[in-house]
Write an enzyme that holds these catalytic residues in place. Structure first.
Site, mmCIF file in Angstrom:
data_model
loop_
_atom_site.group_PDB
_atom_site.id
_atom_site.type_symbol
_atom_site.label_atom_id
_atom_site.label_comp_id
_atom_site.label_asym_id
_atom_site.label_seq_id
_atom_site.Cartn_x
_atom_site.Cartn_y
_atom_site.Cartn_z
ATOM 1 N N ARG A 1 24.090 59.941 -54.839
ATOM 2 C CA ARG A 1 25.122 59.959 -53.866
ATOM 3 C C ARG A 1 25.077 59.429 -52.444
ATOM 4 O O ARG A 1 23.818 58.858 -52.329
ATOM 5 C CB ARG A 1 25.210 61.499 -53.559
ATOM 6 C CG ARG A 1 24.205 62.159 -52.959
ATOM 7 C CD ARG A 1 24.088 63.578 -52.752
ATOM 8 N NE ARG A 1 23.003 64.281 -52.346
ATOM 9 C CZ ARG A 1 22.011 64.305 -51.394
ATOM 10 N NH1 ARG A 1 22.746 63.565 -50.191
ATOM 11 N NH2 ARG A 1 21.141 64.721 -51.051
ATOM 12 N N GLU B 1 12.465 58.859 -53.411
ATOM 13 C CA GLU B 1 13.215 59.281 -54.156
ATOM 14 C C GLU B 1 14.493 58.769 -54.245
ATOM 15 O O GLU B 1 14.912 58.007 -53.380
ATOM 16 C CB GLU B 1 13.361 60.844 -53.650
ATOM 17 C CG GLU B 1 14.220 61.138 -52.524
ATOM 18 C CD GLU B 1 14.533 62.650 -52.189
ATOM 19 O OE1 GLU B 1 14.251 63.409 -52.821
ATOM 20 O OE2 GLU B 1 15.165 62.674 -50.951
#
Length: 466
Positions: A52, A48
């Site tokens: 951030r 994934e």
């Protein structure tokens, strides 16, 4: 599986794949790409991408000396990265860093998150670990509440040292010196993980907790509580009660209030012995401890065990500073040490948290929690006891769905309520067969930890449907 070597052949390939993924979608900003590695083939697979910084970013900061948060803000403001060549970053790599997340949670109940007030919060001293650097990232302070509305993480504890073995050693030392009272934590569990042989060897994977988690959780229950710890806890509770009496304070509703005025007689009735129950380390079992108060202000405390009772002489005095309450202890007239003490009174018990310093030769470990348990007859009348099974909330949360109505016949383990807390849904099930006699809350309502959600009439009291 974590790759500990700086210049592992997969690092360059992973970095190139991560950059390619970001460029493919025109991404600008800080981001973290995760991969899974098959150690049998050395292949890696995309897992994934988070747009951030990850919660583990301090590990990278510690081994590079870079401030990734500053970089993130700089890029978001339209600026350029201070360093763009991987070789420049590689030249900065130094030592080994490891991070542990300190949570308000209970490993013994499946790591269910906990709420409550942080009555005591002392972080490990940053300068007490030699050449290692200890860093604590946190957003809470002593006196704050851990609520159901946010993640129950108390802090991130990061240790940076010259190599992995030293970093692990000092991580354990830092975990042992971390003081939290008011909520259950995973501190002891983290200690056991970090000192587990499989973890220390480095051959760990995503199956580590599947392989060792149950034993690591149970290990806490198997560790016997040293009599010296029970004796010191008992002395702390007696001193606390006597000090409150001298100041004319009432400790309303607590276990000591239930035990009554006999404790207040200690100062005048020298030599009086009292016996009370102490529950140790959350195991549910209690021991009857005898405390005898002498005219010189010392105690003789007898703690029973399976083999024979242990009697210890305890000299103890409280010393209150801006940092909290410390108890100076002399055990058996030869072991002198300090104990940080935190005491909490509730309607049914007194919780005592002990954090010992330099007491290893006494058998007193670094972290102990003890409860005085008042006899039930003193605080619960027969009229307060319900014979019906009570289905309670396992934590504070929001009722998402109520799956039953009054009059419904249910089976054991049948889902009754779905409770949402800490970003997760928890299915509350029937603890046995019966008929629903009451549903206390509706969908959308907020409930406290331990709130009665559903009441059942037991199976032998109702005519169950065929």
């Amino acid at each position: 599986m974590p790759i500990f070597a700086y210049h592992h052949p997969l690092h360059a390939s992973m970095g190139e794949a991560a950059v390619a993924a970001a460029k493919a979608v025109g991404y600008v900003g800080a981001g973290t790409v995760e991969f899974l590695v098959d150690t049998t083939t050395n292949e890696f697979f995309f897992c994934e991408m988070n747009t951030r910084l990850q919660v583990e970013h301090p590990v990278t900061e510690m081994i590079t000396g870079l401030d990734l948060v500053e970089w993130q803000l700089q890029v978001a403001a339209g600026g350029k990265l201070p360093i763009v060549e991987q070789a420049e970053i590689d030249d900065r790599l130094s030592g080994h860093a490891i991070e542990a997340r300190v949570y308000a949670e209970n490993p013994g109940t499946g790591f269910l998150p906990a709420t409550g007030n942080l009555r005591k919060l002392r972080e490990p001293p940053a300068d007490a670990f030699g050449d290692s650097t200890v860093r604590v990232d946190t957003g809470v302070a002593e006196g704050d509440n851990v609520t159901m509305f946010y993640d129950p993480m108390i802090s991130k504890l990061i240790v940076h040292s010259k190599d992995r073995a030293t970093a692990l050693r000092d991580l354990n030392l830092a975990l042992r010196s971390y003081q939290v009272a008011g909520v259950p934590t995973n501190l002891s569990f983290l200690e056991r993980c970090a000192s587990h042989p499989a973890f220390m060897e480095g051959g760990i994977s995503t199956s580590f907790l599947d392989d060792h988690g149950e034993a690591l959780v149970k290990e806490a229950d198997l560790s016997p509580t040293p009599p010296s710890a029970v004796a010191v806890a008992a002395a702390a509770m007696v001193l606390n009660r006597n000090e409150a009496s001298r100041r004319g304070l009432n400790l309303p509703g607590g276990a000591w209030g239930q035990i009554g005025a006999s404790w207040r007689a200690f100062d005048s009735a020298q030599g009086v012995a009292e016996t009370f129950a102490i529950e140790t380390d959350g195991g549910g079992s209690t021991v009857d401890v005898e405390v005898r108060h002498h005219s010189d202000g010392t105690f003789t405390i007898t703690v029973p065990s399976e083999d024979e009772a242990t009697t210890q002489h305890v000299e103890a005095t409280f010393k209150t500073t801006a940092e909290g309450t410390t108890m100076e202890v002399v055990l058996d007239k030869m072991h002198r040490f300090d104990v940080d003490v935190s005491i909490e009174e509730t309607q049914t018990e007194t919780s005592v948290h002990l954090f010992a310093h330099n007491a290893t030769d006494t058998g007193l470990g670094p972290r102990h929690v003890y409860n005085v348990v008042a006899p039930k007859a003193t605080f619960q009348g027969a009229s307060d006891v319900s014979s019906a099974p009570l289905i309670k909330a396992v934590m504070p949360g929001k009722i998402v769905r109520v799956l039953v109505e009054v009059g419904d016949v249910v089976e054991a383990d049948q889902p009754l309520v779905i409770l949402e807390a800490m970003k997760m849904e928890h299915v509350i099930k029937a603890n046995g067969p019966g008929c629903v006699s009451a549903v206390s809350f509706a969908e959308g309502e907020i409930v406290a930890d331990g709130a009665i959600l559903v009441e059942l009439e037991v199976a032998d009291e109702v005519e169950l449907a065929a």
